[in-house]
Design a protein around this motif. Sequence first.
Motif, PDB file in Angstrom:
ATOM      1  N   VAL A 133       0.849  -1.181   0.000  1.00  0.00           N
ATOM      2  CA  VAL A 133       0.000   0.000   0.000  1.00  0.00           C
ATOM      3  C   VAL A 133       0.892   1.241   0.000  1.00  0.00           C
ATOM      4  O   VAL A 133       1.930   1.272   0.663  1.00  0.00           O
ATOM      5  N   ASP A 134       0.500   2.240  -0.755  1.00  0.00           N
ATOM      6  CA  ASP A 134       1.225   3.508  -0.870  1.00  0.00           C
ATOM      7  C   ASP A 134       0.964   4.328   0.391  1.00  0.00           C
ATOM      8  O   ASP A 134      -0.184   4.592   0.735  1.00  0.00           O
ATOM      9  N   LYS A 158       9.179  -0.845  -0.027  1.00  0.00           N
ATOM     10  CA  LYS A 158       9.888  -0.611  -1.281  1.00  0.00           C
ATOM     11  C   LYS A 158       9.531   0.782  -1.765  1.00  0.00           C
ATOM     12  O   LYS A 158       8.548   1.374  -1.310  1.00  0.00           O
ATOM     13  N   VAL A 159      10.375   1.307  -2.645  1.00  0.00           N
ATOM     14  CA  VAL A 159      10.138   2.626  -3.226  1.00  0.00           C
ATOM     15  C   VAL A 159       9.967   2.440  -4.727  1.00  0.00           C
ATOM     16  O   VAL A 159      10.806   1.811  -5.377  1.00  0.00           O
ATOM     17  N   GLN A 160       8.866   2.958  -5.252  1.00  0.00           N
ATOM     18  CA  GLN A 160       8.602   2.918  -6.688  1.00  0.00           C
ATOM     19  C   GLN A 160       8.197   4.301  -7.157  1.00  0.00           C
ATOM     20  O   GLN A 160       7.257   4.891  -6.592  1.00  0.00           O
ATOM     21  N   GLN A 161       8.904   4.805  -8.143  1.00  0.00           N
ATOM     22  CA  GLN A 161       8.602   6.108  -8.733  1.00  0.00           C
ATOM     23  C   GLN A 161       8.456   7.192  -7.658  1.00  0.00           C
ATOM     24  O   GLN A 161       7.546   8.025  -7.703  1.00  0.00           O
ATOM     25  N   GLY A 162       9.342   7.144  -6.667  1.00  0.00           N
ATOM     26  CA  GLY A 162       9.362   8.156  -5.626  1.00  0.00           C
ATOM     27  C   GLY A 162       8.282   8.005  -4.562  1.00  0.00           C
ATOM     28  O   GLY A 162       8.123   8.869  -3.710  1.00  0.00           O
ATOM     29  N   ARG A 163       7.548   6.895  -4.577  1.00  0.00           N
ATOM     30  CA  ARG A 163       6.497   6.628  -3.594  1.00  0.00           C
ATOM     31  C   ARG A 163       6.934   5.494  -2.678  1.00  0.00           C
ATOM     32  O   ARG A 163       7.539   4.521  -3.117  1.00  0.00           O
ATOM     33  N   ILE A 164       6.610   5.617  -1.390  1.00  0.00           N
ATOM     34  CA  ILE A 164       6.934   4.574  -0.411  1.00  0.00           C
ATOM     35  C   ILE A 164       5.765   3.611  -0.324  1.00  0.00           C
ATOM     36  O   ILE A 164       4.618   4.025  -0.127  1.00  0.00           O
ATOM     37  N   LEU A 165       6.063   2.332  -0.460  1.00  0.00           N
ATOM     38  CA  LEU A 165       5.058   1.278  -0.357  1.00  0.00           C
ATOM     39  C   LEU A 165       5.419   0.386   0.820  1.00  0.00           C
ATOM     40  O   LEU A 165       6.590   0.075   1.041  1.00  0.00           O
ATOM     41  N   ILE A 166       4.415  -0.025   1.588  1.00  0.00           N
ATOM     42  CA  ILE A 166       4.631  -0.885   2.747  1.00  0.00           C
ATOM     43  C   ILE A 166       3.716  -2.100   2.628  1.00  0.00           C
ATOM     44  O   ILE A 166       2.623  -2.013   2.066  1.00  0.00           O
ATOM     45  N   ASP A 167       4.175  -3.217   3.170  1.00  0.00           N
ATOM     46  CA  ASP A 167       3.430  -4.476   3.098  1.00  0.00           C
ATOM     47  C   ASP A 167       2.065  -4.323   3.754  1.00  0.00           C
ATOM     48  O   ASP A 167       1.959  -4.144   4.962  1.00  0.00           O
ATOM     49  N   ALA A 168       1.014  -4.404   2.966  1.00  0.00           N
ATOM     50  CA  ALA A 168      -0.352  -4.203   3.457  1.00  0.00           C
ATOM     51  C   ALA A 168      -0.843  -5.374   4.296  1.00  0.00           C
ATOM     52  O   ALA A 168      -1.689  -5.191   5.164  1.00  0.00           O
ATOM     53  N   THR A 169      -0.325  -6.570   4.074  1.00  0.00           N
ATOM     54  CA  THR A 169      -0.807  -7.722   4.836  1.00  0.00           C
ATOM     55  C   THR A 169      -0.377  -7.656   6.289  1.00  0.00           C
ATOM     56  O   THR A 169      -1.040  -8.213   7.159  1.00  0.00           O
ATOM     57  N   LEU A 170       0.717  -6.958   6.572  1.00  0.00           N
ATOM     58  CA  LEU A 170       1.191  -6.848   7.949  1.00  0.00           C
ATOM     59  C   LEU A 170       0.503  -5.737   8.728  1.00  0.00           C
ATOM     60  O   LEU A 170       0.354  -5.811   9.933  1.00  0.00           O
ATOM     61  N   ILE A 171       0.096  -4.699   8.028  1.00  0.00           N
ATOM     62  CA  ILE A 171      -0.490  -3.565   8.740  1.00  0.00           C
ATOM     63  C   ILE A 171      -1.998  -3.476   8.568  1.00  0.00           C
ATOM     64  O   ILE A 171      -2.662  -2.717   9.258  1.00  0.00           O
TER      65      ILE A 171
END
Length: 111
Positions: A5-6, A92-105
């Motif tokens: 998720v962004d 992870k970072v994609q195109q300047g956006r931070i993404l975090i594992d949605a299944t954990l949060i």
Amino acid sequence: MTIFVDIGSLDDIPRQGARVVRTAQGCVAVFRTADDQVFALEDRCPHKGGPLSEGIVHGTSVTCPLHNWVFDMNSGAAQGADEGQVRTYATKVQQGRILIDATLIRASRAA
């Protein structure tokens, strides 16, 4: 398959700084290193409950602001003589956006 998720722009976090993401499971500290790596850890030191998001980032480690415990942001493990561990979250970072594992949060919103 991991779903991410962004949570915001990389530029929202200063180099060697952090931001907090509030989740249904508690607060997560999202860190940016001097070389733009991004790590996410549980925002609570196991020693005295200090907010790691207010700690000092150095390399891929963060030092708790209360009693100077140092945590490896790759593993969440305390370093040196200190014993303890904080939960880590995939990022992870994609195109300047931070993404975090949605299944954990699960449900989250950036703070």
